[in-house]
Design a protein around this motif. Structure first.
Motif, mmCIF file in Angstrom:
data_model
loop_
_atom_site.group_PDB
_atom_site.id
_atom_site.type_symbol
_atom_site.label_atom_id
_atom_site.label_comp_id
_atom_site.label_asym_id
_atom_site.label_seq_id
_atom_site.Cartn_x
_atom_site.Cartn_y
_atom_site.Cartn_z
ATOM 1 N N ARG A 122 31.577 -17.015 33.146
ATOM 2 C CA ARG A 122 31.483 -18.018 34.223
ATOM 3 C C ARG A 122 32.691 -17.943 35.148
ATOM 4 O O ARG A 122 32.551 -17.968 36.368
ATOM 5 C CB ARG A 122 31.378 -19.422 33.635
ATOM 6 C CG ARG A 122 29.989 -19.800 33.194
ATOM 7 C CD ARG A 122 29.890 -21.284 32.855
ATOM 8 N NE ARG A 122 30.826 -21.712 31.825
ATOM 9 C CZ ARG A 122 30.626 -21.596 30.516
ATOM 10 N NH1 ARG A 122 29.511 -21.076 30.065
ATOM 11 N NH2 ARG A 122 31.526 -22.023 29.657
ATOM 12 N N ARG A 153 27.217 -12.252 30.901
ATOM 13 C CA ARG A 153 27.810 -12.497 29.583
ATOM 14 C C ARG A 153 27.972 -11.191 28.807
ATOM 15 O O ARG A 153 28.968 -10.983 28.129
ATOM 16 C CB ARG A 153 26.933 -13.486 28.809
ATOM 17 C CG ARG A 153 27.596 -14.004 27.569
ATOM 18 C CD ARG A 153 26.733 -15.093 26.924
ATOM 19 N NE ARG A 153 27.419 -15.712 25.827
ATOM 20 C CZ ARG A 153 27.596 -15.174 24.625
ATOM 21 N NH1 ARG A 153 27.120 -13.964 24.374
ATOM 22 N NH2 ARG A 153 28.233 -15.803 23.677
ATOM 23 N N GLU A 186 24.389 -20.239 44.195
ATOM 24 C CA GLU A 186 24.390 -20.712 42.809
ATOM 25 C C GLU A 186 23.507 -21.934 42.629
ATOM 26 O O GLU A 186 22.982 -22.169 41.550
ATOM 27 C CB GLU A 186 25.813 -20.998 42.350
ATOM 28 C CG GLU A 186 26.607 -19.728 42.118
ATOM 29 C CD GLU A 186 28.058 -19.973 41.752
ATOM 30 O OE1 GLU A 186 28.542 -21.121 41.849
ATOM 31 O OE2 GLU A 186 28.725 -18.981 41.385
#
Length: 145
Positions: free
Chosen positions: A58, A64, A142
């Motif tokens: 993040r 990830r 986003e």
């Protein structure tokens, strides 16, 4: 396509080219430490205290899986270590080792010199405006538009 859409498309293309150029510059800055720009970003995400792999992703705007791969490589190099998260036993935290902290300290003056040298190509007001536009566009994307 209207003029604003065409201009945004042109900006997006330029941002991708800029990202590639910045990655190459980052690779050059940290090459002496045996790092890549991506690993440096991961290492820097841990600089202010332990954080999960998801938190690293993040903070750095990466997937990830990319963060996990970077952490594994940095762990093998002795620059980070995983520790137990007292609030979640399933997801360990990642923290800098003394070696990782020393590595970042050696990189800091190189980064500062590069940033000061490179910033000379734009006026301070231009850099501020570019940063503001980039932040607004990112926030909108986003949110999912």
């Amino acid at each position: 396509m209207n003029a604003e859409g065409a201009r945004l498309t042109e900006l997006v293309d330029e941002v991708f080219r800029l990202a590639d150029a910045l990655t190459r510059a980052g690779d050059d800055i940290v090459a002496g430490e045996g790092l890549t720009a991506a690993r440096w970003l991961t290492l820097g995400a841990v600089a202010h205290g332990p954080v999960s792999v998801a938190g690293i992703a993040r903070r750095r705007g990466m997937r990830r899986q990319s963060a996990a791969e970077g952490v594994a490589a940095l762990e093998r190099a002795g620059l980070v270590a995983r520790i137990q998260d007292p609030s979640d036993a399933r997801a360990p935290l990642v923290e800098l080792t003394d070696q990782g902290r020393a590595t970042l300290e050696r990189i800091r003056p190189l980064r500062t010199e590069w940033a000061e040298r490179t910033a000379r190509f734009a006026e301070p007001e231009e850099l501020s405006a570019a940063l503001e536009v980039a932040r607004r566009l990112r926030a909108e994307l986003e949110r999912g538009q």
